[in-house]
Design a protein around this motif. Structure first.
Motif, PDB file in Angstrom:
ATOM      1  N   THR A  63      -2.529   2.906   1.260  1.00 39.08           N
ATOM      2  CA  THR A  63      -1.113   2.735   0.992  1.00 39.08           C
ATOM      3  C   THR A  63      -0.825   3.430  -0.335  1.00 39.08           C
ATOM      4  O   THR A  63      -1.662   3.399  -1.228  1.00 39.08           O
ATOM      5  CB  THR A  63      -0.730   1.234   0.946  1.00 39.08           C
ATOM      6  OG1 THR A  63       0.657   1.107   0.763  1.00 39.08           O
ATOM      7  CG2 THR A  63      -1.471   0.493  -0.121  1.00 39.08           C
ATOM      8  N   PRO A  64       0.324   4.088  -0.453  1.00 37.42           N
ATOM      9  CA  PRO A  64       0.586   4.832  -1.685  1.00 37.42           C
ATOM     10  C   PRO A  64       0.972   3.955  -2.878  1.00 37.42           C
ATOM     11  O   PRO A  64       1.047   4.441  -3.997  1.00 37.42           O
ATOM     12  CB  PRO A  64       1.742   5.755  -1.305  1.00 37.42           C
ATOM     13  CG  PRO A  64       2.425   5.070  -0.182  1.00 37.42           C
ATOM     14  CD  PRO A  64       1.366   4.309   0.548  1.00 37.42           C
ATOM     15  N   THR A  65       1.184   2.699  -2.630  1.00 36.95           N
ATOM     16  CA  THR A  65       1.605   1.829  -3.728  1.00 36.95           C
ATOM     17  C   THR A  65       1.002   0.438  -3.554  1.00 36.95           C
ATOM     18  O   THR A  65       0.678   0.021  -2.447  1.00 36.95           O
ATOM     19  CB  THR A  65       3.153   1.734  -3.794  1.00 36.95           C
ATOM     20  OG1 THR A  65       3.516   0.937  -4.907  1.00 36.95           O
ATOM     21  CG2 THR A  65       3.728   1.137  -2.531  1.00 36.95           C
ATOM     22  N   HIS A  78       5.354  -4.299  12.399  1.00 34.37           N
ATOM     23  CA  HIS A  78       6.034  -3.991  13.655  1.00 34.37           C
ATOM     24  C   HIS A  78       4.988  -3.560  14.671  1.00 34.37           C
ATOM     25  O   HIS A  78       4.146  -2.710  14.374  1.00 34.37           O
ATOM     26  CB  HIS A  78       7.053  -2.852  13.463  1.00 34.37           C
ATOM     27  CG  HIS A  78       8.057  -3.135  12.400  1.00 34.37           C
ATOM     28  ND1 HIS A  78       9.125  -3.966  12.592  1.00 34.37           N
ATOM     29  CD2 HIS A  78       8.138  -2.708  11.119  1.00 34.37           C
ATOM     30  CE1 HIS A  78       9.829  -4.034  11.480  1.00 34.37           C
ATOM     31  NE2 HIS A  78       9.244  -3.275  10.568  1.00 34.37           N
ATOM     32  N   LEU A  79       5.059  -4.135  15.849  1.00 32.45           N
ATOM     33  CA  LEU A  79       4.162  -3.735  16.921  1.00 32.45           C
ATOM     34  C   LEU A  79       4.778  -2.544  17.623  1.00 32.45           C
ATOM     35  O   LEU A  79       5.920  -2.602  18.088  1.00 32.45           O
ATOM     36  CB  LEU A  79       3.940  -4.896  17.897  1.00 32.45           C
ATOM     37  CG  LEU A  79       2.974  -4.615  19.038  1.00 32.45           C
ATOM     38  CD1 LEU A  79       1.589  -4.256  18.503  1.00 32.45           C
ATOM     39  CD2 LEU A  79       2.879  -5.844  19.950  1.00 32.45           C
ATOM     40  N   ARG A 127       1.988  -1.674  12.780  1.00 28.77           N
ATOM     41  CA  ARG A 127       2.338  -0.743  11.703  1.00 28.77           C
ATOM     42  C   ARG A 127       3.022  -1.513  10.577  1.00 28.77           C
ATOM     43  O   ARG A 127       3.796  -2.430  10.828  1.00 28.77           O
ATOM     44  CB  ARG A 127       3.287   0.351  12.193  1.00 28.77           C
ATOM     45  CG  ARG A 127       2.749   1.174  13.324  1.00 28.77           C
ATOM     46  CD  ARG A 127       1.769   2.220  12.802  1.00 28.77           C
ATOM     47  NE  ARG A 127       1.342   3.078  13.904  1.00 28.77           N
ATOM     48  CZ  ARG A 127       0.176   2.985  14.508  1.00 28.77           C
ATOM     49  NH1 ARG A 127      -0.684   2.082  14.128  1.00 28.77           N
ATOM     50  NH2 ARG A 127      -0.141   3.793  15.489  1.00 28.77           N
ATOM     51  N   TRP A 128       2.731  -1.088   9.357  1.00 24.95           N
ATOM     52  CA  TRP A 128       3.372  -1.638   8.175  1.00 24.95           C
ATOM     53  C   TRP A 128       3.923  -0.477   7.368  1.00 24.95           C
ATOM     54  O   TRP A 128       3.287   0.575   7.274  1.00 24.95           O
ATOM     55  CB  TRP A 128       2.383  -2.442   7.337  1.00 24.95           C
ATOM     56  CG  TRP A 128       1.991  -3.707   8.015  1.00 24.95           C
ATOM     57  CD1 TRP A 128       2.601  -4.914   7.893  1.00 24.95           C
ATOM     58  CD2 TRP A 128       0.930  -3.899   8.959  1.00 24.95           C
ATOM     59  NE1 TRP A 128       1.990  -5.847   8.691  1.00 24.95           N
ATOM     60  CE2 TRP A 128       0.957  -5.241   9.369  1.00 24.95           C
ATOM     61  CE3 TRP A 128      -0.048  -3.076   9.510  1.00 24.95           C
ATOM     62  CZ2 TRP A 128       0.058  -5.781  10.277  1.00 24.95           C
ATOM     63  CZ3 TRP A 128      -0.936  -3.604  10.424  1.00 24.95           C
ATOM     64  CH2 TRP A 128      -0.880  -4.948  10.793  1.00 24.95           C
ATOM     65  N   PRO A 129       5.098  -0.654   6.770  1.00 26.82           N
ATOM     66  CA  PRO A 129       5.702   0.449   6.013  1.00 26.82           C
ATOM     67  C   PRO A 129       4.847   0.823   4.799  1.00 26.82           C
ATOM     68  O   PRO A 129       4.395  -0.053   4.058  1.00 26.82           O
ATOM     69  CB  PRO A 129       7.062  -0.097   5.580  1.00 26.82           C
ATOM     70  CG  PRO A 129       7.071  -1.541   5.896  1.00 26.82           C
ATOM     71  CD  PRO A 129       5.923  -1.857   6.786  1.00 26.82           C
ATOM     72  N   ASP A 130       4.629   2.120   4.621  1.00 25.48           N
ATOM     73  CA  ASP A 130       3.838   2.585   3.479  1.00 25.48           C
ATOM     74  C   ASP A 130       4.472   2.226   2.146  1.00 25.48           C
ATOM     75  O   ASP A 130       3.782   2.053   1.156  1.00 25.48           O
ATOM     76  CB  ASP A 130       3.636   4.105   3.552  1.00 25.48           C
ATOM     77  CG  ASP A 130       2.575   4.491   4.568  1.00 25.48           C
ATOM     78  OD1 ASP A 130       1.691   3.660   4.858  1.00 25.48           O
ATOM     79  OD2 ASP A 130       2.635   5.625   5.074  1.00 25.48           O
ATOM     80  N   ASP A 132       5.855  -0.512   1.296  1.00 28.95           N
ATOM     81  CA  ASP A 132       5.673  -1.929   0.964  1.00 28.95           C
ATOM     82  C   ASP A 132       4.372  -2.087   0.179  1.00 28.95           C
ATOM     83  O   ASP A 132       3.298  -1.764   0.688  1.00 28.95           O
ATOM     84  CB  ASP A 132       5.624  -2.752   2.260  1.00 28.95           C
ATOM     85  CG  ASP A 132       5.431  -4.234   2.014  1.00 28.95           C
ATOM     86  OD1 ASP A 132       5.284  -4.652   0.846  1.00 28.95           O
ATOM     87  OD2 ASP A 132       5.421  -4.983   3.008  1.00 28.95           O
ATOM     88  N   PRO A 133       4.431  -2.584  -1.055  1.00 26.32           N
ATOM     89  CA  PRO A 133       3.212  -2.740  -1.856  1.00 26.32           C
ATOM     90  C   PRO A 133       2.180  -3.674  -1.218  1.00 26.32           C
ATOM     91  O   PRO A 133       1.008  -3.625  -1.575  1.00 26.32           O
ATOM     92  CB  PRO A 133       3.709  -3.319  -3.179  1.00 26.32           C
ATOM     93  CG  PRO A 133       5.168  -3.089  -3.208  1.00 26.32           C
ATOM     94  CD  PRO A 133       5.625  -2.975  -1.788  1.00 26.32           C
ATOM     95  N   MET A 134       2.602  -4.507  -0.283  1.00 28.40           N
ATOM     96  CA  MET A 134       1.687  -5.446   0.382  1.00 28.40           C
ATOM     97  C   MET A 134       1.041  -4.859   1.633  1.00 28.40           C
ATOM     98  O   MET A 134       0.222  -5.516   2.267  1.00 28.40           O
ATOM     99  CB  MET A 134       2.447  -6.721   0.754  1.00 28.40           C
ATOM    100  CG  MET A 134       2.942  -7.519  -0.442  1.00 28.40           C
ATOM    101  SD  MET A 134       1.619  -8.211  -1.428  1.00 28.40           S
ATOM    102  CE  MET A 134       1.043  -9.480  -0.334  1.00 28.40           C
ATOM    103  N   SER A 135       1.391  -3.635   2.000  1.00 25.50           N
ATOM    104  CA  SER A 135       0.905  -3.052   3.254  1.00 25.50           C
ATOM    105  C   SER A 135      -0.617  -3.032   3.347  1.00 25.50           C
ATOM    106  O   SER A 135      -1.179  -3.334   4.402  1.00 25.50           O
ATOM    107  CB  SER A 135       1.458  -1.639   3.451  1.00 25.50           C
ATOM    108  OG  SER A 135       2.809  -1.706   3.804  1.00 25.50           O
ATOM    109  N   ALA A 136      -1.291  -2.674   2.282  1.00 25.24           N
ATOM    110  CA  ALA A 136      -2.758  -2.629   2.325  1.00 25.24           C
ATOM    111  C   ALA A 136      -3.326  -4.020   2.618  1.00 25.24           C
ATOM    112  O   ALA A 136      -4.263  -4.162   3.416  1.00 25.24           O
ATOM    113  CB  ALA A 136      -3.320  -2.095   1.017  1.00 25.24           C
TER     114      ALA A 136
END
Length: 179
Positions: free
Chosen positions: A56-58, A98-99, A105-108, A110-114
């Motif tokens: 994740t970029p953030t 989101h399925l 998938r999780w938005p990149d 979002d800092p919590m994605s990882a």
């Protein structure tokens, strides 16, 4: 020789699965206080996430704390059969994702994605009975790993470190017994 502490950039990834590598970001012996925590900063989390394929970029300080809580939840689920905290983290991850065709998938951005991706990976591992049958704890340190050896007889997280250390100890003990 002074040994430098491992970092997220150079730690061994011997777990065989991202969720186990997350558990293995703590160094030490089972039942004793941790000797070192690889996840010290949010940059460490981003580096680790990239290395295990959930980049994740953030990331934020809150994500770092959530990753540490997830690490504890995974430890309890895979070592102690307590799944409650992991279930809570997985539910939180699925609410944020989101399925789609191809999977979750999780938005990149979002800092919590990882953390969500790691929780998803932990859920997949927990649901894989074949992989769980190969789950082992290192005979020398506190790490968990998947034993993918042909005859399922692997004893250490890494032959290069823990395996070599165990063999050295046996050699010294044998030499002392002969003296």
């Amino acid at each position: 020789m002074v040994e430098t502490p491992p970092t997220a950039a150079n730690m061994r990834l011997d777990g065989g699965h991202p969720a186990l590598d997350l558990v293995n970001t703590l160094y030490g012996q089972v039942g004793k206080p941790p000797e070192h925590d690889v996840l010290q900063t949010r940059e460490d989390l981003m580096t680790f996430a990239t290395r295990v394929g959930v980049a994740t970029p953030t990331a934020s300080t809150a994500a770092l704390e959530a990753a540490r809580r997830l690490r504890t939840a995974c430890e309890h689920a895979f070592r102690g059969q307590d799944h409650d905290a992991l279930e809570t983290a997985v539910k939180r991850a699925y609410r944020a994702g989101h399925l789609q065709a191809g999977g979750w998938r999780w938005p990149d951005g979002d800092p919590m994605s990882a953390v969500h991706r790691l929780a998803h990976q932990a859920a997949l591992l927990l649901a894989d009975t074949e992989a769980l049958g190969r789950l082992r704890g290192c005979g020398d340190c506190c790490w968990l790993y998947l034993d993918r050896s042909k005859n399922r007889s692997r004893k250490w997280c890494s032959m290069e470190d823990c395996g070599t250390n165990a063999k050295k100890r046996r050699y010294v003990e044998k030499r002392r017994a002969l003296s």
